[in-house]
Design a protein around this motif. Structure first.
Motif, PDB file in Angstrom:
ATOM      1  N   UNK A 113       0.937  -1.139  -0.045  1.00 54.69           N
ATOM      2  CA  UNK A 113      -0.024  -0.025  -0.041  1.00 54.69           C
ATOM      3  C   UNK A 113       0.817   1.116  -0.108  1.00 54.69           C
ATOM      4  N   UNK A 114       1.996   1.353   0.730  1.00 52.72           N
ATOM      5  CA  UNK A 114       2.748   2.413   0.897  1.00 52.72           C
ATOM      6  C   UNK A 114       3.474   2.514  -0.640  1.00 52.72           C
ATOM      7  N   UNK A 115       4.147   1.406  -1.326  1.00 56.32           N
ATOM      8  CA  UNK A 115       4.397   1.554  -2.654  1.00 56.32           C
ATOM      9  C   UNK A 115       3.299   2.213  -3.496  1.00 56.32           C
ATOM     10  N   UNK A 116       2.170   1.755  -3.494  1.00 58.41           N
ATOM     11  CA  UNK A 116       1.480   2.339  -4.435  1.00 58.41           C
ATOM     12  C   UNK A 116       1.058   3.736  -4.100  1.00 58.41           C
ATOM     13  N   UNK A 117       0.713   4.244  -2.881  1.00 55.29           N
ATOM     14  CA  UNK A 117       0.798   5.612  -2.659  1.00 55.29           C
ATOM     15  C   UNK A 117       1.986   6.350  -3.127  1.00 55.29           C
ATOM     16  N   UNK A 118       3.100   5.983  -2.999  1.00 56.53           N
ATOM     17  CA  UNK A 118       4.339   6.488  -3.453  1.00 56.53           C
ATOM     18  C   UNK A 118       4.404   6.658  -4.903  1.00 56.53           C
ATOM     19  N   UNK A 119       3.918   5.558  -5.872  1.00 56.28           N
ATOM     20  CA  UNK A 119       3.688   5.574  -7.264  1.00 56.28           C
ATOM     21  C   UNK A 119       2.715   6.514  -7.789  1.00 56.28           C
ATOM     22  N   UNK A 120       1.699   6.787  -6.809  1.00 55.36           N
ATOM     23  CA  UNK A 120       0.616   7.655  -7.256  1.00 55.36           C
ATOM     24  C   UNK A 120       1.271   9.048  -7.237  1.00 55.36           C
ATOM     25  N   UNK A 121       1.992   9.323  -6.286  1.00 56.88           N
ATOM     26  CA  UNK A 121       2.583  10.447  -5.942  1.00 56.88           C
ATOM     27  C   UNK A 121       3.660  10.992  -6.983  1.00 56.88           C
ATOM     28  N   UNK A 122       4.312   9.987  -7.555  1.00 59.49           N
ATOM     29  CA  UNK A 122       5.312  10.070  -8.506  1.00 59.49           C
ATOM     30  C   UNK A 122       4.676  10.341  -9.672  1.00 59.49           C
ATOM     31  N   UNK A 123       3.642   9.700 -10.215  1.00 57.40           N
ATOM     32  CA  UNK A 123       2.867   9.789 -11.431  1.00 57.40           C
ATOM     33  C   UNK A 123       2.360  11.199 -11.366  1.00 57.40           C
TER      34      UNK A 123
END
Length: 58
Positions: A17-27
């Protein structure tokens, strides 16, 4: 009575979940569409052509 929780699975789910949140922020921060990238490239090429056309030869 409480449910039994596998701590290993809970830890991995939290990391995912943390990785998905970080990926969304980077997108949002770094992501650009192909059209935006090509538009920027076209603008840079046009600017370079205009500057080269305005040069005076020595």
């Amino acid at each position: 009575m409480a449910d039994v929780v596998n701590l290993n699975q809970a830890r991995k789910a939290k990391a995912k979940a943390d990785d998905k949140a970080r990926a969304a922020e980077n997108r949002v921060r770094f992501g650009r569409t192909k059209a935006e990238k090509s538009l920027e490239t076209a603008r840079a090429d046009k600017l370079r052509r205009e500057l080269d056309g305005a040069k005076r030869e020595d």
